[in-house]
Design an enzyme around this catalytic site. Structure first.
Site, PDB file in Angstrom:
ATOM      1  N   ASN A 133      21.782  19.368  46.922  1.00 53.46           N
ATOM      2  CA  ASN A 133      21.673  20.723  47.580  1.00 53.46           C
ATOM      3  C   ASN A 133      20.477  21.581  46.874  1.00 53.46           C
ATOM      4  O   ASN A 133      20.053  21.125  45.782  1.00 53.46           O
ATOM      5  CB  ASN A 133      22.826  21.354  46.978  1.00 53.46           C
ATOM      6  CG  ASN A 133      23.468  21.503  45.512  1.00 53.46           C
ATOM      7  OD1 ASN A 133      23.182  20.622  44.993  1.00 53.46           O
ATOM      8  ND2 ASN A 133      24.208  22.525  45.122  1.00 53.46           N
TER       9      ASN A 133
ATOM     10  N   GLU B 292      24.445  16.388  51.364  1.00 52.87           N
ATOM     11  CA  GLU B 292      24.629  15.452  52.266  1.00 52.87           C
ATOM     12  C   GLU B 292      23.733  15.651  53.453  1.00 52.87           C
ATOM     13  O   GLU B 292      23.137  14.761  53.865  1.00 52.87           O
ATOM     14  CB  GLU B 292      26.116  15.569  52.889  1.00 52.87           C
ATOM     15  CG  GLU B 292      27.214  15.304  51.976  1.00 52.87           C
ATOM     16  CD  GLU B 292      27.884  16.585  51.362  1.00 52.87           C
ATOM     17  OE1 GLU B 292      26.992  17.396  50.918  1.00 52.87           O
ATOM     18  OE2 GLU B 292      29.037  16.665  50.821  1.00 52.87           O
TER      19      GLU B 292
ATOM     20  N   CYS C 272      31.630  19.551  53.121  1.00 57.59           N
ATOM     21  CA  CYS C 272      31.862  21.018  53.980  1.00 57.59           C
ATOM     22  C   CYS C 272      32.255  20.545  55.229  1.00 57.59           C
ATOM     23  O   CYS C 272      31.728  19.567  55.628  1.00 57.59           O
ATOM     24  CB  CYS C 272      30.904  21.901  53.589  1.00 57.59           C
ATOM     25  SG  CYS C 272      29.534  21.693  54.531  1.00 57.59           S
TER      26      CYS C 272
HETATM   27  N1  THU Z   1      27.623  21.538  48.251  1.00 54.11           N
HETATM   28  C1  THU Z   1      27.007  20.433  48.596  1.00 54.11           C
HETATM   29  O1  THU Z   1      25.736  20.422  48.571  1.00 54.11           O
HETATM   30  N2  THU Z   1      27.905  19.560  48.974  1.00 54.11           N
HETATM   31  C2  THU Z   1      29.336  19.417  49.251  1.00 54.11           C
HETATM   32  O2  THU Z   1      29.775  18.500  49.714  1.00 54.11           O
HETATM   33  C3  THU Z   1      29.982  20.681  48.902  1.00 54.11           C
HETATM   34  C4  THU Z   1      28.948  21.958  48.330  1.00 54.11           C
HETATM   35  C5  THU Z   1      26.632  22.774  47.662  1.00 54.11           C
HETATM   36  C6  THU Z   1      26.475  23.740  48.678  1.00 54.11           C
HETATM   37  C7  THU Z   1      26.112  24.910  47.792  1.00 54.11           C
HETATM   38  O3  THU Z   1      24.843  24.965  47.124  1.00 54.11           O
HETATM   39  C8  THU Z   1      26.983  24.553  46.445  1.00 54.11           C
HETATM   40  O4  THU Z   1      27.517  23.275  46.610  1.00 54.11           O
HETATM   41  C9  THU Z   1      28.182  25.501  46.299  1.00 54.11           C
HETATM   42  O5  THU Z   1      28.878  25.435  47.513  1.00 54.11           O
END
Ligand code: THU
Length: 130
Positions: A39, A52, A83
């Protein structure tokens, strides 16, 4: 390197100064090659991107458009689930029976298929001419 190892490795590069929630994702493409993403947050919060999405972008940039397995890991108390938006993004490139392993850095894993994660997915069939 396994999908799990790739996801854990890329997670270390996650840029998450706002949520402090680092996520790593690894996807295996049809060729067998593994693509990874983390992320990447932004001070303008909605501009942040999920792990993802990063892995999918790497796969497509490398010229591949089919994923066959997914592994997502975070330092959460329970396995991290993609998400809603990422479920749709994964469904764009994976068949309904693709296994998605959701994991914690502590070693807890939960496996679901893409169809289980996104029942009733919006597909191109919905756009067929009447
Ligand atoms: N996040 C992801 O990268 N993937 C997931 O499957 C769930 C959430 C990230 C987005 C954000 O940077 C942080 O987790 C908190 O929501």
């Amino acid at each position: 390197m396994s999908l799990k190892e790739a996801a854990l490795k890329v997670r270390a590069n996650a840029y998450a100064p706002y949520s402090n929630f680092q996520v790593g994702a690894a996807i295996q493409a049809r060729s067998g090659v593994i693509y990874a993403g983390c992320n990447v947050e932004n001070v303008a919060y909605p501009e942040g991107t999920c792990a993802e999405a990063g892995a999918i972008a790497a796969m497509v940039a490398a010229g591949e458009t089919e994923l066959t397995e997914v592994y997502v890991v975070a330092g959460s108390p329970m396995p991290v689930t993609p998400c809603g938006g990422c479920r749709q993004k994964l469904a764009e490139f994976g068949k309904s029976d693709v296994r998605v392993t959701m994991a914690t850095t502590g070693g807890v894993e939960q496996v679901m298929t893409l169809a289980e994660l996104l029942p009733g997915a919006f597909t191109q069939d919905h756009m067929a001419e009447e």
